[in-house]
Design a protein around this motif. Structure first.
Motif, PDB file in Angstrom:
ATOM      1  N   ARG A 318       0.836  -1.210   0.000  1.00  0.00           N
ATOM      2  CA  ARG A 318       0.000   0.000   0.000  1.00  0.00           C
ATOM      3  C   ARG A 318       0.867   1.255   0.000  1.00  0.00           C
ATOM      4  O   ARG A 318       0.597   2.216  -0.731  1.00  0.00           O
ATOM      5  CB  ARG A 318      -0.926  -0.014   1.219  1.00  0.00           C
ATOM      6  N   ARG A 319       1.919   1.251   0.798  1.00  0.00           N
ATOM      7  CA  ARG A 319       2.791   2.427   0.885  1.00  0.00           C
ATOM      8  C   ARG A 319       3.599   2.601  -0.400  1.00  0.00           C
ATOM      9  O   ARG A 319       3.836   3.741  -0.840  1.00  0.00           O
ATOM     10  CB  ARG A 319       3.714   2.291   2.089  1.00  0.00           C
ATOM     11  N   LEU A 320       4.012   1.520  -1.000  1.00  0.00           N
ATOM     12  CA  LEU A 320       4.740   1.613  -2.261  1.00  0.00           C
ATOM     13  C   LEU A 320       3.847   2.180  -3.357  1.00  0.00           C
ATOM     14  O   LEU A 320       4.273   3.046  -4.128  1.00  0.00           O
ATOM     15  CB  LEU A 320       5.271   0.237  -2.655  1.00  0.00           C
ATOM     16  N   ARG A 321       2.618   1.722  -3.416  1.00  0.00           N
ATOM     17  CA  ARG A 321       1.661   2.299  -4.383  1.00  0.00           C
ATOM     18  C   ARG A 321       1.508   3.796  -4.173  1.00  0.00           C
ATOM     19  O   ARG A 321       1.549   4.585  -5.135  1.00  0.00           O
ATOM     20  CB  ARG A 321       0.302   1.606  -4.231  1.00  0.00           C
ATOM     21  N   ASP A 322       1.352   4.207  -2.927  1.00  0.00           N
ATOM     22  CA  ASP A 322       1.106   5.618  -2.630  1.00  0.00           C
ATOM     23  C   ASP A 322       2.344   6.486  -2.838  1.00  0.00           C
ATOM     24  O   ASP A 322       2.228   7.710  -2.991  1.00  0.00           O
ATOM     25  CB  ASP A 322       0.615   5.763  -1.191  1.00  0.00           C
ATOM     26  N   ALA A 323       3.532   5.861  -2.857  1.00  0.00           N
ATOM     27  CA  ALA A 323       4.768   6.624  -3.043  1.00  0.00           C
ATOM     28  C   ALA A 323       5.030   6.964  -4.499  1.00  0.00           C
ATOM     29  O   ALA A 323       5.874   7.824  -4.795  1.00  0.00           O
ATOM     30  CB  ALA A 323       5.960   5.843  -2.481  1.00  0.00           C
ATOM     31  N   LEU A 324       4.295   6.330  -5.408  1.00  0.00           N
ATOM     32  CA  LEU A 324       4.476   6.574  -6.844  1.00  0.00           C
ATOM     33  C   LEU A 324       3.393   7.507  -7.357  1.00  0.00           C
ATOM     34  O   LEU A 324       2.337   7.663  -6.735  1.00  0.00           O
ATOM     35  CB  LEU A 324       4.424   5.246  -7.605  1.00  0.00           C
ATOM     36  N   PRO A 325       3.637   8.156  -8.507  1.00  0.00           N
ATOM     37  CA  PRO A 325       2.609   9.023  -9.084  1.00  0.00           C
ATOM     38  C   PRO A 325       1.304   8.270  -9.300  1.00  0.00           C
ATOM     39  O   PRO A 325       1.314   7.071  -9.628  1.00  0.00           O
ATOM     40  CB  PRO A 325       3.225   9.467 -10.413  1.00  0.00           C
ATOM     41  N   GLN A 326       0.205   8.957  -9.133  1.00  0.00           N
ATOM     42  CA  GLN A 326      -1.106   8.331  -9.283  1.00  0.00           C
ATOM     43  C   GLN A 326      -1.236   7.686 -10.651  1.00  0.00           C
ATOM     44  O   GLN A 326      -0.956   8.307 -11.671  1.00  0.00           O
ATOM     45  CB  GLN A 326      -2.217   9.360  -9.078  1.00  0.00           C
ATOM     46  N   GLY A 327      -1.655   6.422 -10.660  1.00  0.00           N
ATOM     47  CA  GLY A 327      -1.864   5.699 -11.902  1.00  0.00           C
ATOM     48  C   GLY A 327      -0.690   4.843 -12.338  1.00  0.00           C
ATOM     49  O   GLY A 327      -0.856   3.965 -13.182  1.00  0.00           O
ATOM     50  N   GLN A 328       0.501   5.082 -11.770  1.00  0.00           N
ATOM     51  CA  GLN A 328       1.656   4.283 -12.186  1.00  0.00           C
ATOM     52  C   GLN A 328       1.615   2.892 -11.565  1.00  0.00           C
ATOM     53  O   GLN A 328       2.105   1.929 -12.157  1.00  0.00           O
ATOM     54  CB  GLN A 328       2.968   4.971 -11.812  1.00  0.00           C
ATOM     55  N   ALA A 329       1.040   2.781 -10.372  1.00  0.00           N
ATOM     56  CA  ALA A 329       0.991   1.495  -9.678  1.00  0.00           C
ATOM     57  C   ALA A 329      -0.455   1.147  -9.334  1.00  0.00           C
ATOM     58  O   ALA A 329      -1.259   2.017  -8.980  1.00  0.00           O
ATOM     59  CB  ALA A 329       1.828   1.547  -8.405  1.00  0.00           C
ATOM     60  N   ARG A 330      -0.774  -0.141  -9.446  1.00  0.00           N
ATOM     61  CA  ARG A 330      -2.070  -0.634  -9.003  1.00  0.00           C
ATOM     62  C   ARG A 330      -1.846  -1.774  -8.026  1.00  0.00           C
ATOM     63  O   ARG A 330      -0.983  -2.626  -8.240  1.00  0.00           O
ATOM     64  CB  ARG A 330      -2.908  -1.130 -10.188  1.00  0.00           C
ATOM     65  N   LEU A 331      -2.617  -1.762  -6.951  1.00  0.00           N
ATOM     66  CA  LEU A 331      -2.522  -2.800  -5.938  1.00  0.00           C
ATOM     67  C   LEU A 331      -3.766  -3.678  -5.982  1.00  0.00           C
ATOM     68  O   LEU A 331      -4.894  -3.174  -5.961  1.00  0.00           O
ATOM     69  CB  LEU A 331      -2.383  -2.168  -4.545  1.00  0.00           C
ATOM     70  N   PHE A 332      -3.531  -4.983  -6.027  1.00  0.00           N
ATOM     71  CA  PHE A 332      -4.614  -5.956  -5.992  1.00  0.00           C
ATOM     72  C   PHE A 332      -4.482  -6.751  -4.694  1.00  0.00           C
ATOM     73  O   PHE A 332      -3.517  -7.495  -4.506  1.00  0.00           O
ATOM     74  CB  PHE A 332      -4.557  -6.878  -7.206  1.00  0.00           C
ATOM     75  N   GLU A 333      -5.439  -6.546  -3.793  1.00  0.00           N
ATOM     76  CA  GLU A 333      -5.447  -7.263  -2.526  1.00  0.00           C
ATOM     77  C   GLU A 333      -6.282  -8.525  -2.702  1.00  0.00           C
ATOM     78  O   GLU A 333      -7.423  -8.453  -3.145  1.00  0.00           O
ATOM     79  CB  GLU A 333      -6.014  -6.377  -1.421  1.00  0.00           C
ATOM     80  N   THR A 334      -5.702  -9.675  -2.367  1.00  0.00           N
ATOM     81  CA  THR A 334      -6.387 -10.927  -2.648  1.00  0.00           C
ATOM     82  C   THR A 334      -6.235 -11.935  -1.519  1.00  0.00           C
ATOM     83  O   THR A 334      -5.127 -12.179  -1.043  1.00  0.00           O
ATOM     84  CB  THR A 334      -5.878 -11.548  -3.962  1.00  0.00           C
ATOM     85  N   GLU A 335      -7.346 -12.501  -1.120  1.00  0.00           N
ATOM     86  CA  GLU A 335      -7.337 -13.554  -0.107  1.00  0.00           C
ATOM     87  C   GLU A 335      -6.756 -14.850  -0.663  1.00  0.00           C
ATOM     88  O   GLU A 335      -6.520 -15.798   0.090  1.00  0.00           O
ATOM     89  CB  GLU A 335      -8.761 -13.810   0.404  1.00  0.00           C
ATOM     90  N   ALA A 336      -6.528 -14.897  -1.962  1.00  0.00           N
ATOM     91  CA  ALA A 336      -5.998 -16.116  -2.579  1.00  0.00           C
ATOM     92  C   ALA A 336      -4.526 -16.334  -2.249  1.00  0.00           C
ATOM     93  O   ALA A 336      -3.984 -17.404  -2.531  1.00  0.00           O
ATOM     94  CB  ALA A 336      -6.175 -16.066  -4.101  1.00  0.00           C
TER      95      ALA A 336
END
Length: 370
Positions: A318-336
């Protein structure tokens, strides 16, 4: 009118195919070595062992050639495993990706095989990117990079190297870390300061000993290295195993590293890091994405993380996503995902399926497919 609708119809067909293909990939990952629809519908890729060298450094790798190479190159970086590029789980993943058209290169990384991770692995990944994008071609091509767990930091830092950064189209980071100090704090004390008030699961007990093994090579004293390896392997086998004799024979550097690994007070972590041998402290900083100039990353970033990860908390992604410009990173949270192991329960797979759809889309968007 009919002709004007054609691009939209074709786009819709491509999207449907991508969604279906991602479902087949998810089913194959869950099946492991067992039968799956993807296995029945496709031929496995051909594996070729290769050797290559760069600037006096020699490497080995496996390349998985798909029957239909339509998604370009992907470099798959293994995590801690003594089996290296031939770890059965890694081989299965490479074959799955090959079945859907990726040409997968899996370099052998000695430091991740013997738990001696360092900036040497960053250089090795840079060299793998260089080989994959320049070998046998008149003009440089592009490649994707995928890494899991503790290999995410070195892979991400390698993808930011100025020599190869333009050649990396996207990076897939599964269960990776962002802040090395906070990671050590969590592994040793259970406190996750990046969780924004959310409770992280208790850390996996083996993690602290894996960290100890991974840093032994920075100790100059051979006796300290031997004693700490004995302690780590004994405690991995039995958390209550007696180690007092070995601890009593440690020198100053060995004691400093062991004290960090066995500390349970979150407030002491920074001070204990400061007491480490200088070479070790420099390496920890060099492998810390949070201390890097992340604006050097040109690639898109796909983060995949399980909310109940007991090895590396999801707060790091989550922090890595937020440290990059908006749209450059997407986070997929998965119970799998339970760290990097894929659940066999299809009901857990929604987030992972969405991530796979996104990865397949990026491989087409960035011209990886052809």
């Amino acid at each position: 009118m009919a002709l004007s609708l054609l691009p939209a119809l074709l786009s819709g067909c491509a999207s449907l195919n991508r969604h279906h293909e991602a479902l087949l990939v998810l089913g194959d990952l869950s099946a492991g070595r067992e039968d799956s629809r993807l296995k029945r519908r496709t031929e496995p890729p051909r594996r070729e062992g290769i050797e290559y060298a760069r600037q006096g450094r020699d490497y080995r790798a496996d390349v998985y050639h798909p029957p239909e190479p339509r998604r370009g190159s992907l470099i798959l970086v293994h995590g801690f495993t003594e089996q290296g590029r031939r770890d059965p789980r890694l081989v299965a993943l490479a074959r799955t990706l090959g079945r859907v058209g990726f040409t997968v290169m899996v370099p052998e990384l000695d430091g991740l095989r013997d738990y001696s991770i360092s900036t040497r692995e960053v250089a090795a990944i840079v060299d793998a990117i260089h080989h994959a994008t320049r070998a046998g071609s008149e003009a440089p091509t592009r490649t994707a990079v995928a890494a899991v767990s503790f290999a995410v930091g070195p892979a991400l830092i390698a993808a930011m190297d100025e020599e190869v950064a333009p050649a990396v189209s996207f990076v897939v980071a599964v269960g990776g870390y962002y802040d090395m100090t906070d990671l050590l704090r969590y592994i040793t004390t259970g406190e996750d300061r990046g969780s924004a008030g959310q409770q992280a699961p208790p850390p996996q007990r083996e993690a602290r000993w894996a960290v100890l093994l991974s840093q032994l090579h920075w100790l100059e004293d051979a006796q300290d290295r031997t004693l700490l390896e004995t302690i780590a392997r004994r405690r991995l086998a039995d958390p209550q195993a007696p180690v007092a004799d070995e601890v009593g024979r440690l020198g100053a550097s060995g004691r400093a590293l062991l004290e960090l690994v066995t500390n349970e007070d979150p407030r002491r972590v920074e001070a204990l890091i400061d007491r480490l041998p200088a070479a070790l402290a420099r390496e920890l900083e060099a492998l810390d994405p949070s201390r890097q100039a992340l604006d050097r990353l040109q690639a898109r970033l796909v983060l995949i993380h399980g909310p109940q990860d007991p090895m590396i908390p999801i707060s790091h992604s989550r922090r890595l996503r937020d440290a990059l410009p908006q749209g450059q990173a997407r986070l997929f949270e998965t119970e799998a995902l339970q760290h990097v192991a894929v659940s066999t329960d299809w009901r857990d797979g929604w987030g992972l399926w969405r991530a796979l759809v996104h990865v397949l889309a990026l491989s087409e968007e960035n011209g990886e497919g052809g």
